[in-house]
Design a protein around this motif. Structure first.
Motif, PDB file in Angstrom:
ATOM      1  N   TYR A 133      71.270 -57.532  -8.271  1.00 32.33           N
ATOM      2  CA  TYR A 133      70.444 -57.197  -7.109  1.00 32.33           C
ATOM      3  C   TYR A 133      69.407 -58.287  -6.924  1.00 32.33           C
ATOM      4  N   VAL A 134      68.726 -58.250  -5.789  1.00 31.50           N
ATOM      5  CA  VAL A 134      67.665 -59.213  -5.511  1.00 31.50           C
ATOM      6  C   VAL A 134      66.333 -58.463  -5.546  1.00 31.50           C
ATOM      7  N   ARG A 135      65.430 -58.986  -6.340  1.00 30.96           N
ATOM      8  CA  ARG A 135      64.091 -58.412  -6.457  1.00 30.96           C
ATOM      9  C   ARG A 135      63.180 -59.118  -5.445  1.00 30.96           C
ATOM     10  N   VAL A 136      62.571 -58.342  -4.557  1.00 32.17           N
ATOM     11  CA  VAL A 136      61.779 -58.897  -3.458  1.00 32.17           C
ATOM     12  C   VAL A 136      60.366 -58.317  -3.492  1.00 32.17           C
ATOM     13  N   ARG A 137      59.376 -59.202  -3.380  1.00 34.27           N
ATOM     14  CA  ARG A 137      57.981 -58.784  -3.215  1.00 34.27           C
ATOM     15  C   ARG A 137      57.399 -59.485  -1.999  1.00 34.27           C
ATOM     16  N   SER A 138      56.698 -58.717  -1.195  1.00 36.85           N
ATOM     17  CA  SER A 138      56.069 -59.264   0.010  1.00 36.85           C
ATOM     18  C   SER A 138      54.877 -58.398   0.390  1.00 36.85           C
ATOM     19  N   PRO A 139      53.801 -59.001   0.927  1.00 34.58           N
ATOM     20  CA  PRO A 139      52.667 -58.189   1.397  1.00 34.58           C
ATOM     21  C   PRO A 139      53.025 -57.394   2.657  1.00 34.58           C
ATOM     22  N   ARG A 140      54.189 -57.690   3.258  1.00 36.14           N
ATOM     23  CA  ARG A 140      54.614 -56.980   4.475  1.00 36.14           C
ATOM     24  C   ARG A 140      55.986 -56.328   4.249  1.00 36.14           C
ATOM     25  N   MET A 141      56.084 -55.629   3.128  1.00 31.70           N
ATOM     26  CA  MET A 141      57.347 -55.000   2.763  1.00 31.70           C
ATOM     27  C   MET A 141      57.824 -54.010   3.831  1.00 31.70           C
ATOM     28  N   ALA A 142      56.889 -53.242   4.390  1.00 28.21           N
ATOM     29  CA  ALA A 142      57.258 -52.236   5.388  1.00 28.21           C
ATOM     30  C   ALA A 142      57.878 -52.863   6.624  1.00 28.21           C
ATOM     31  N   GLN A 143      57.450 -54.077   6.997  1.00 26.25           N
ATOM     32  CA  GLN A 143      58.020 -54.753   8.150  1.00 26.25           C
ATOM     33  C   GLN A 143      59.349 -55.439   7.803  1.00 26.25           C
ATOM     34  N   LEU A 144      59.492 -55.879   6.546  1.00 28.78           N
ATOM     35  CA  LEU A 144      60.704 -56.593   6.141  1.00 28.78           C
ATOM     36  C   LEU A 144      61.887 -55.652   5.957  1.00 28.78           C
ATOM     37  N   ALA A 145      61.666 -54.502   5.374  1.00 29.80           N
ATOM     38  CA  ALA A 145      62.760 -53.598   5.014  1.00 29.80           C
ATOM     39  C   ALA A 145      63.681 -53.263   6.187  1.00 29.80           C
ATOM     40  N   PRO A 146      63.163 -52.905   7.367  1.00 28.47           N
ATOM     41  CA  PRO A 146      64.074 -52.552   8.461  1.00 28.47           C
ATOM     42  C   PRO A 146      64.926 -53.723   8.954  1.00 28.47           C
ATOM     43  N   LEU A 147      64.524 -54.933   8.645  1.00 26.92           N
ATOM     44  CA  LEU A 147      65.263 -56.112   9.098  1.00 26.92           C
ATOM     45  C   LEU A 147      66.468 -56.433   8.213  1.00 26.92           C
ATOM     46  N   LEU A 148      66.495 -55.848   7.011  1.00 24.31           N
ATOM     47  CA  LEU A 148      67.570 -56.149   6.063  1.00 24.31           C
ATOM     48  C   LEU A 148      68.732 -55.187   6.292  1.00 24.31           C
ATOM     49  N   THR A 149      69.349 -55.301   7.451  1.00 25.27           N
ATOM     50  CA  THR A 149      70.426 -54.397   7.826  1.00 25.27           C
ATOM     51  C   THR A 149      71.676 -54.628   6.976  1.00 25.27           C
ATOM     52  N   GLY A 150      72.341 -53.529   6.670  1.00 24.15           N
ATOM     53  CA  GLY A 150      73.566 -53.615   5.877  1.00 24.15           C
ATOM     54  C   GLY A 150      73.338 -53.657   4.388  1.00 24.15           C
ATOM     55  N   ALA A 151      72.072 -53.625   3.932  1.00 18.70           N
ATOM     56  CA  ALA A 151      71.763 -53.684   2.503  1.00 18.70           C
ATOM     57  C   ALA A 151      71.342 -52.314   1.989  1.00 18.70           C
ATOM     58  N   GLU A 152      71.491 -52.143   0.675  1.00 22.64           N
ATOM     59  CA  GLU A 152      70.995 -50.939   0.001  1.00 22.64           C
ATOM     60  C   GLU A 152      69.622 -51.267  -0.567  1.00 22.64           C
ATOM     61  N   LEU A 153      68.596 -50.553  -0.140  1.00 24.17           N
ATOM     62  CA  LEU A 153      67.222 -50.840  -0.523  1.00 24.17           C
ATOM     63  C   LEU A 153      66.662 -49.706  -1.363  1.00 24.17           C
ATOM     64  N   SER A 154      65.842 -50.069  -2.340  1.00 23.04           N
ATOM     65  CA  SER A 154      65.127 -49.062  -3.137  1.00 23.04           C
ATOM     66  C   SER A 154      63.784 -49.630  -3.556  1.00 23.04           C
ATOM     67  N   ALA A 155      62.737 -48.829  -3.417  1.00 25.09           N
ATOM     68  CA  ALA A 155      61.380 -49.262  -3.757  1.00 25.09           C
ATOM     69  C   ALA A 155      61.101 -48.991  -5.230  1.00 25.09           C
ATOM     70  N   HIS A 156      60.454 -49.958  -5.895  1.00 25.57           N
ATOM     71  CA  HIS A 156      60.100 -49.845  -7.307  1.00 25.57           C
ATOM     72  C   HIS A 156      58.693 -50.418  -7.495  1.00 25.57           C
ATOM     73  N   GLY A 157      57.676 -49.576  -7.267  1.00 27.19           N
ATOM     74  CA  GLY A 157      56.311 -50.037  -7.425  1.00 27.19           C
ATOM     75  C   GLY A 157      55.960 -51.110  -6.414  1.00 27.19           C
ATOM     76  N   ASP A 158      55.630 -52.318  -6.907  1.00 31.03           N
ATOM     77  CA  ASP A 158      55.188 -53.393  -6.013  1.00 31.03           C
ATOM     78  C   ASP A 158      56.344 -54.244  -5.497  1.00 31.03           C
ATOM     79  N   HIS A 159      57.588 -53.863  -5.801  1.00 30.44           N
ATOM     80  CA  HIS A 159      58.709 -54.665  -5.335  1.00 30.44           C
ATOM     81  C   HIS A 159      59.835 -53.782  -4.818  1.00 30.44           C
TER      82      HIS A 159
END
Length: 303
Positions: free
Chosen positions: A224-250
């Motif tokens: 998997y790819v571990r992603v951290r960003s100060p704008r996670m809420a804006q980035l997540a909807p743009l990653l279409t076709g991916a399986e996303l899961s939140a884990h604390g700060d990433h």
């Protein structure tokens, strides 16, 4: 060289089913790791393989024979199950000499194995004063004493320092390279990843997996790819076709390569503080596959 076969092996202690219809074959020429959570039945299985516990059902064959029918057991199987099972008043040399004399093994072999495990300098010291690591080395010397075709080790790196751990890893791989059958139980996944060629995994006394290390990792876990960003809420909807899961700060992203995630973030003007590809590991695969077989589980903190 010699194989070991467990055939429908079963062990009950009263109402407790410790080993449940377990079958596998340990082949020569490779290191076979024996994995499972606490209480999975590993030690009981190894004791039955050595004739120390009687199976409630099934059997074990060493080169086609029960252990009890081996003419020279120590020359066929060398085992370390409990390094503390030694008379503390004896010296290291005398302990090995007693084993050697009872199995028709010469004194020269005692000196040879003490040199192999690095105990020559303390050969005259009483075993009762040994550290845990020295006791492990003595147990390994006893296992090697008969120059056996089969080696069985239960948690052999307990008490060893980093140099000792590297030494036993090299020793086991060297024994397997000679064509011997090497069977080792351990809770240290990092060591098993570096040492074992094949895995037998059990849980609650039952077989979970009997496969090569790389096949086990590939089958039981995924990258998997571990992603951290100060704008996670804006980035997540743009990653279409991916399986996303939140884990604390990433966030963990499965199904999109890191390059694509980076391109999407750059196109939206979103800063990334981390973009790391996390490859599957033996530990992750093991934890995933045995999660329903753990007898005592604490709270897990996400990585």
């Amino acid at each position: 060289m010699t194989t070991i076969q467990a055939i429908n092996l079963t062990k009950r202690y009263g109402t407790t089913l410790a080993v449940d219809d377990l079958s596998f074959t340990i082949e020569p020429g490779r290191v076979t790791g024996f994995l499972g959570p606490n209480g999975a039945g590993k030690s009981t299985t190894m004791r039955m393989m050595l004739g120390l516990d009687r199976p409630s059902g099934g059997s074990v064959r060493v080169g086609g024979k029960p252990y009890s029918e081996l003419r020279h057991p120590l020359r066929t199987i060398g085992a370390l199950l409990d390094a503390k099972a030694v008379h503390g008043g004896r010296t290291a040399r005398n302990h090995l000499l007693c084993l050697a004399q009872s199995n028709g093994i010469g004194r020269a072999r005692v000196e040879e194995v003490m040199e192999t495990v690095g105990l020559t300098a303390v050969a005259k010291r009483r075993v009762g004063g040994f550290s845990l690591g020295m006791g492990q080395r003595l147990g390994i010397a006893a296992a090697l004493l008969g120059d056996p075709e089969i080696l069985m080790f239960d948690e052999p790196v307990n008490g060893l320092d980093p140099e000792g751990i590297r030494w036993i890893r090299t020793l086991m791989r060297g024994l397997a390279a000679e064509g011997r059958t090497v069977f080792v139980s351990s809770h240290l996944m990092s060591e098993m990843a570096q040492t074992a060629d094949h895995l037998i995994v059990i849980g609650k006394g039952r077989l979970i997996a009997d496969t090569g290390v790389q096949d086990f990792i590939a089958r039981s876990s995924q990258s998997y790819v571990r992603v951290r960003s100060p704008r996670m809420a804006q980035l997540a909807p743009l990653l279409t076709g991916a399986e996303l899961s939140a884990h604390g700060d990433h966030m963990r992203v499965i199904g999109l390569p890191a390059s694509k995630i980076g391109d999407v973030a750059a196109g939206a003007g979103i800063a990334l503080h981390e973009l790391t590809v996390v490859e599957p590991t033996l530990e992750a695969a093991y934890m995933e596959l045995t999660k329903d077989s753990v007898e005592y589980a604490g709270e897990t903190v996400p990585a």
